[in-house]
Design a protein around this motif. Structure first.
Motif, mmCIF file in Angstrom:
data_model
loop_
_atom_site.group_PDB
_atom_site.id
_atom_site.type_symbol
_atom_site.label_atom_id
_atom_site.label_comp_id
_atom_site.label_asym_id
_atom_site.label_seq_id
_atom_site.Cartn_x
_atom_site.Cartn_y
_atom_site.Cartn_z
ATOM 1 N N GLY A 95 -22.330 51.163 24.417
ATOM 2 C CA GLY A 95 -20.967 51.182 23.918
ATOM 3 C C GLY A 95 -20.120 52.274 24.556
ATOM 4 N N ASN A 96 -18.817 52.157 24.376
ATOM 5 C CA ASN A 96 -17.864 53.125 24.913
ATOM 6 C C ASN A 96 -17.740 54.307 23.946
ATOM 7 O OD1 ASN A 96 -15.833 54.353 26.360
ATOM 8 N ND2 ASN A 96 -14.545 52.542 26.484
ATOM 9 N N THR A 97 -18.862 55.020 23.770
ATOM 10 C CA THR A 97 -18.935 56.088 22.772
ATOM 11 C C THR A 97 -18.152 57.338 23.165
ATOM 12 O OG1 THR A 97 -21.006 56.823 23.787
ATOM 13 C CG2 THR A 97 -21.177 55.330 21.902
ATOM 14 N N GLY A 98 -17.830 57.467 24.450
ATOM 15 C CA GLY A 98 -17.103 58.648 24.901
ATOM 16 C C GLY A 98 -15.621 58.411 25.027
ATOM 17 N N ASN A 99 -15.227 57.567 25.982
ATOM 18 C CA ASN A 99 -13.810 57.326 26.246
ATOM 19 C C ASN A 99 -13.067 56.813 25.029
ATOM 20 O OD1 ASN A 99 -14.279 57.997 28.944
ATOM 21 N ND2 ASN A 99 -14.774 55.890 29.470
ATOM 22 N N LEU A 100 -13.712 55.961 24.250
ATOM 23 C CA LEU A 100 -13.086 55.391 23.059
ATOM 24 C C LEU A 100 -13.636 56.008 21.783
ATOM 25 C CD1 LEU A 100 -11.092 53.377 21.910
ATOM 26 C CD2 LEU A 100 -12.882 51.630 21.983
ATOM 27 N N GLY A 101 -14.957 56.239 21.743
ATOM 28 C CA GLY A 101 -15.587 56.734 20.519
ATOM 29 C C GLY A 101 -15.075 58.085 20.081
ATOM 30 N N ILE A 102 -14.923 59.015 21.030
ATOM 31 C CA ILE A 102 -14.472 60.367 20.669
ATOM 32 C C ILE A 102 -13.028 60.365 20.146
ATOM 33 C CG2 ILE A 102 -13.984 62.683 21.564
ATOM 34 C CD1 ILE A 102 -16.445 62.355 23.383
ATOM 35 N N PRO A 103 -12.060 59.789 20.877
ATOM 36 C CA PRO A 103 -10.691 59.756 20.323
ATOM 37 C C PRO A 103 -10.566 58.879 19.077
ATOM 38 C CG PRO A 103 -10.809 58.554 22.403
ATOM 39 C CD PRO A 103 -12.090 59.292 22.270
ATOM 40 N N LEU A 104 -11.345 57.794 19.000
ATOM 41 C CA LEU A 104 -11.309 56.963 17.800
ATOM 42 C C LEU A 104 -11.845 57.733 16.597
ATOM 43 C CD1 LEU A 104 -10.741 54.159 16.583
ATOM 44 C CD2 LEU A 104 -13.087 53.523 17.181
ATOM 45 N N GLY A 105 -12.887 58.529 16.817
ATOM 46 C CA GLY A 105 -13.419 59.373 15.743
ATOM 47 C C GLY A 105 -12.381 60.355 15.240
ATOM 48 N N ILE A 106 -11.614 60.940 16.164
ATOM 49 C CA ILE A 106 -10.544 61.865 15.767
ATOM 50 C C ILE A 106 -9.484 61.131 14.952
ATOM 51 C CG2 ILE A 106 -8.679 63.333 16.630
ATOM 52 C CD1 ILE A 106 -10.468 63.936 19.058
ATOM 53 N N ALA A 107 -9.143 59.903 15.381
ATOM 54 C CA ALA A 107 -8.106 59.125 14.695
ATOM 55 C C ALA A 107 -8.529 58.747 13.281
ATOM 56 C CB ALA A 107 -7.776 57.869 15.501
ATOM 57 N N ILE A 108 -9.815 58.418 13.102
ATOM 58 C CA ILE A 108 -10.286 57.931 11.796
ATOM 59 C C ILE A 108 -10.790 59.060 10.907
ATOM 60 C CG2 ILE A 108 -11.971 56.431 10.636
ATOM 61 C CD1 ILE A 108 -11.914 54.626 13.077
ATOM 62 N N MET B 164 -11.771 70.748 30.781
ATOM 63 C CA MET B 164 -10.900 70.029 31.715
ATOM 64 C C MET B 164 -11.686 68.960 32.467
ATOM 65 S SD MET B 164 -8.717 73.236 33.291
ATOM 66 C CE MET B 164 -8.048 72.236 34.608
ATOM 67 N N GLY B 165 -12.878 69.326 32.933
ATOM 68 C CA GLY B 165 -13.713 68.376 33.655
ATOM 69 C C GLY B 165 -14.161 67.219 32.781
ATOM 70 N N ALA B 166 -14.454 67.512 31.498
ATOM 71 C CA ALA B 166 -14.912 66.470 30.573
ATOM 72 C C ALA B 166 -13.816 65.425 30.352
ATOM 73 C CB ALA B 166 -15.312 67.103 29.241
ATOM 74 N N TYR B 167 -12.599 65.881 30.121
ATOM 75 C CA TYR B 167 -11.507 64.931 29.904
ATOM 76 C C TYR B 167 -11.142 64.201 31.196
ATOM 77 C CZ TYR B 167 -10.796 66.427 25.111
ATOM 78 O OH TYR B 167 -10.973 66.663 23.772
ATOM 79 N N THR B 168 -11.301 64.877 32.325
ATOM 80 C CA THR B 168 -11.073 64.214 33.610
ATOM 81 C C THR B 168 -12.073 63.075 33.795
ATOM 82 O OG1 THR B 168 -10.248 66.250 34.611
ATOM 83 C CG2 THR B 168 -11.000 64.525 36.110
ATOM 84 N N SER B 169 -13.321 63.314 33.385
ATOM 85 C CA SER B 169 -14.351 62.273 33.473
ATOM 86 C C SER B 169 -13.954 61.033 32.687
ATOM 87 C CB SER B 169 -15.683 62.820 32.941
ATOM 88 O OG SER B 169 -16.659 61.810 32.884
ATOM 89 N N MET B 170 -13.438 61.229 31.480
ATOM 90 C CA MET B 170 -13.020 60.099 30.656
ATOM 91 C C MET B 170 -11.896 59.316 31.322
ATOM 92 S SD MET B 170 -13.019 61.833 26.861
ATOM 93 C CE MET B 170 -14.311 62.973 26.365
ATOM 94 N N VAL B 171 -10.922 60.040 31.870
ATOM 95 C CA VAL B 171 -9.778 59.378 32.508
ATOM 96 C C VAL B 171 -10.223 58.596 33.742
ATOM 97 C CG1 VAL B 171 -7.610 59.773 33.736
ATOM 98 C CG2 VAL B 171 -8.086 61.029 31.629
#
Length: 301
Positions: free
Chosen positions: A98-111, A185-192
């Protein structure tokens, strides 16, 4: 719902860029940069974000336990559903990732709020380890023998960075705040970058030639079987608190990972077909998101 939609902006950016600039954009270069440079940073950052405690350890173990049990069931099932070995490989390599990083992390923050980040991060690391060990093997076996496939897995730096991060975290070694800012910075760059890669590959997907049989079978596992199995396992066989249990179930429900496309491209295992399956999964997830949240509320309270 609207807090999730901006994530897809970067997918659209990659899609549009490839349509406009065509061969001037080399997606394999981005894949190599992501896999060998930025994803190790993402792994290291996630594993050093929170001190190790029970919930921190139990949540990824529960995640991997659920996924591995389903994987064992899928191995014989893949041979019944697909005649071509490459289809079997794609089915086994992608269905549970699953997309646990790119989507899971921001979705977790949203919910669930910012407090969810340590748990979504460590579950994402467990998911990445599953990718690097099992998904890489299934993709790589189309090109290599077992010995060579295992060797190709060991060459991926993400595994070694994960071990280093666990060592640093366990021993309580402090990371300089400026170094940590660079890691973030590198972690968020990876997601993008992963989202851009996904959009680039989607630009070449043609609806008429999509592998519907493969895509729908994979989506059934990802969006029906895996969430149901996860709820049963978490409710009956774990003692995770309601907050962490809810995060874990959410991570089991997210659509297929963009990283599937990266690995498929790296081993030339029909990356465009893999991108198509991710597209189908993502569309289904958007349609099911409201019902997923209600399911979490009902079972976890």
């Amino acid at each position: 719902m609207f807090s999730v939609l901006p994530i897809y902006f970067f997918i659209l950016m990659g899609f549009t860029a490839k349509k406009i600039f065509k061969e001037e954009i080399n997606e394999r270069t981005l894949v190599l940069l992501s896999l060998y440079f930025f994803q190790p940073i993402l792994i290291f950052w996630g594993l050093t974000k929170r001190p190790i405690d029970y919930e921190f350890i139990a949540s990824p173990i529960a995640y991997l336990s659920i996924v591995l049990v389903i994987l064992v069931l899928l191995i014989p099932l893949s041979k019944l559903l697909f005649k071509q070995r490459q289809n079997q490989s794609i089915y086994l390599a992608t269905s549970l990732v699953g997309n646990t990083g790119n989507l899971g992390i921001p979705l977790g923050i949203a919910i669930f709020g910012i407090e969810s980040v340590p748990y979504t991060s460590i579950i994402n690391i467990a998911n990445i380890l599953f990718i690097y060990i099992f998904s890489v093997y299934f993709f790589a076996r189309e090109q290599f023998q077992l010995k060579d496939a295992v060797y190709s897995i060991l060459k991926i730096p993400g595994i070694w960075f994960a071990l280093l991060a666990l060592f640093i975290n366990y021993n309580g070694i402090t990371i300089n705040e400026h170094v940590y800012a660079a890691l973030e910075m590198g972690a968020y760059t990876s997601m993008v970058i992963q989202l851009l890669i996904f959009g680039i590959y989607l630009s070449s997907v043609k609806v008429r030639t999509m592998p519907w049989h493969l895509s729908l079978n994979i989506s059934f596992i990802k969006h029906i079987l895996l969430p149901i199995a996860g709820i049963i396992f978490i409710v009956n066989f774990t003692d995770l608190n309601a907050f962490v249990a809810s995060i874990l179930i959410m991570e089991l429900m997210v659509p297929l990972a963009v990283n599937n496309v990266n690995i498929a491209a790296l081993y030339n295992c029909r990356p465009y077909d893999v991108a198509a399956t991710v597209l189908v999964s993502t569309a289904l997830f958007v349609a099911l998101l409201y019902f997923y949240i209600e399911m979490i509320n009902y079972f976890i309270k």
